[in-house]
Design an enzyme around this catalytic site. Structure first.
Site, PDB file in Angstrom:
ATOM      1  N   ASP A   8     -51.238 -77.348  35.159  1.00 51.14           N
ATOM      2  CA  ASP A   8     -52.384 -78.151  34.706  1.00 51.14           C
ATOM      3  C   ASP A   8     -53.670 -77.561  35.313  1.00 51.14           C
ATOM      4  O   ASP A   8     -53.610 -76.825  36.306  1.00 51.14           O
ATOM      5  CB  ASP A   8     -52.192 -79.601  35.170  1.00 51.14           C
ATOM      6  CG  ASP A   8     -53.410 -80.459  34.937  1.00 51.14           C
ATOM      7  OD1 ASP A   8     -53.934 -80.440  33.803  1.00 51.14           O
ATOM      8  OD2 ASP A   8     -53.860 -81.149  35.885  1.00 51.14           O
ATOM      9  N   ASP A  10     -57.399 -79.367  35.316  1.00 49.75           N
ATOM     10  CA  ASP A  10     -58.338 -80.302  35.956  1.00 49.75           C
ATOM     11  C   ASP A  10     -57.634 -81.152  37.014  1.00 49.75           C
ATOM     12  O   ASP A  10     -56.675 -81.866  36.722  1.00 49.75           O
ATOM     13  CB  ASP A  10     -58.987 -81.202  34.902  1.00 49.75           C
ATOM     14  CG  ASP A  10     -59.845 -80.393  33.950  1.00 49.75           C
ATOM     15  OD1 ASP A  10     -60.841 -79.817  34.416  1.00 49.75           O
ATOM     16  OD2 ASP A  10     -59.503 -80.296  32.759  1.00 49.75           O
TER      17      ASP A  10
HETATM   18  C1  XBP Z   1     -58.083 -83.169  31.632  1.00 53.99           C
HETATM   19  C2  XBP Z   1     -58.904 -83.959  30.719  1.00 53.99           C
HETATM   20  C3  XBP Z   1     -60.143 -83.352  30.175  1.00 53.99           C
HETATM   21  C4  XBP Z   1     -61.218 -83.065  31.219  1.00 53.99           C
HETATM   22  C5  XBP Z   1     -62.503 -82.629  30.574  1.00 53.99           C
HETATM   23  O1  XBP Z   1     -56.780 -83.742  31.750  1.00 53.99           O
HETATM   24  O2  XBP Z   1     -58.586 -85.081  30.377  1.00 53.99           O
HETATM   25  O3  XBP Z   1     -60.684 -84.238  29.237  1.00 53.99           O
HETATM   26  O4  XBP Z   1     -61.499 -84.226  31.966  1.00 53.99           O
HETATM   27  O5  XBP Z   1     -62.323 -81.580  29.661  1.00 53.99           O
HETATM   28  P1  XBP Z   1     -55.550 -82.893  32.339  1.00 53.99           P
HETATM   29  P2  XBP Z   1     -62.816 -81.665  28.136  1.00 53.99           P
HETATM   30  O6  XBP Z   1     -55.928 -82.436  33.721  1.00 53.99           O
HETATM   31  O7  XBP Z   1     -54.416 -83.873  32.388  1.00 53.99           O
HETATM   32  O8  XBP Z   1     -55.277 -81.753  31.394  1.00 53.99           O
HETATM   33  O9  XBP Z   1     -64.189 -82.228  28.157  1.00 53.99           O
HETATM   34  O10 XBP Z   1     -62.767 -80.234  27.677  1.00 53.99           O
HETATM   35  O11 XBP Z   1     -61.857 -82.550  27.397  1.00 53.99           O
HETATM   36 MG    MG Z   2     -55.078 -82.894  35.694  1.00 54.01          MG
END
Ligand code: XBP
Ligand code: MG
Length: 255
Positions: A8, A10
């Site tokens: 993953d 973020d």
């Molecule tokens: C990540 C997200 C994303 C980020 C922002 O979730 O939910 O929406 O917050 O990115 P995970 P975008 O870590 O579970 O993959 O604005 O590109 O959506």
């Molecule tokens: Mg995440």
């Protein structure tokens, strides 16, 4: 040894949310003369909604100044999201979102052991590319066998689609792989795809329960606080330790 590591972005590769996406959203609101701002706490609540555009649309339901018509809301969300991603790339470029401790080292373990690494995220591809290029250099792409982003799996976590796409591209069974995640939605997505999960808790998901995970702890670069514990003498979560945890699973497949 495990077949692949599914990573993953973020909260897991880097703490991108509070000082990255959130700040960039607020800059986008200001640039577009939209009157609302997201506090650290409010953004934490909004993270329950995965996907930046989806998060914006969800928040508009409670913003008095948001357009009334659905089509206008969608148009505004798309515009704000594109602006946000531009500001996000600038924040990344300034070096304000480092990789979390232990991430580079584990990537190096995988390279040495020839274990493929996949990126599995609900985030927009441009945001992932900006982050990886900033920290791994212009030739970052060779380190990853597969890159599954929002554009490749429109049904966002906790839906397992991103993991299913990654497993298909890797041509590996779920039982041979390990995911690294931070959020309840991420853990649920990996588990629903049948992939064992290593949980590294993050700023906004410091309380993610370890239910159904292979191991859970405060971060790859931290030795204390892991359940099950690391092998004595190890100074971080290395690939050998992940393989040992994985081998304890009754269903573990050897690649
Ligand atoms: C990540 C997200 C994303 C980020 C922002 O979730 O939910 O929406 O917050 O990115 P995970 P975008 O870590 O579970 O993959 O604005 O590109 O959506
Ligand atoms: Mg995440």
């Amino acid at each position: 040894m495990i077949g692949a590591l599914l990573w993953d972005v973020d909260g897991t590769l880097a703490e991108t949310e509070r000082d990255g996406h959130r700040v960039a959203f607020n800059l986008a609101f200001a640039a577009a003369a939209v009157p609302w701002r997201w506090s650290e706490q409010r953004y934490g609540d909004l993270l329950r909604v995965t996907g930046g555009r989806e998060r914006l649309l969800h928040d508009m339901e409670v913003q008095a100044e948001a357009p009334r018509a659905e089509a206008q809301r969608r148009e505004l969300a798309a515009r704000l999201h594109a602006l946000k991603n531009e500001f996000y790339a600038e924040i990344v470029e300034r070096g304000e979102l480092p990789l979390r401790p232990g991430v580079s080292e584990l990537l190096d373990d995988c390279r040495r052991a020839k274990v493929p690494v996949a990126i599995v995220t609900t985030t927009t591809r441009a945001n992932v590319v900006a982050l990886l290029r900033r920290h791994l250099g212009t030739d970052w792409a060779w380190r990853f066998a597969v890159l599954v982003c929002a554009e490749d799996a429109p049904r966002k976590k906790p839906d397992p689609q991103a993991y299913q796409v990654a497993l298909g591209e890797l041509a590996l069974p779920a039982s041979a792989c390990v995911a690294i995640e931070d959020s309840p939605a991420g853990v649920a997505a990996a588990r629903a795809a049948g992939v064992a999960v290593l949980l590294t808790r993050s700023y906004y998901f410091s309380q993610t329960p370890p239910d159904g995970t292979l191991a859970a702890g405060p971060g790859l670069g931290v030795t204390a606080g892991w359940d099950p514990p690391l092998a004595a003498g190890d100074s971080r979560v290395n690939l050998a330790q992940i393989a040992r945890w994985h081998a304890t699973l009754p269903t573990a497949a050897v690649a």
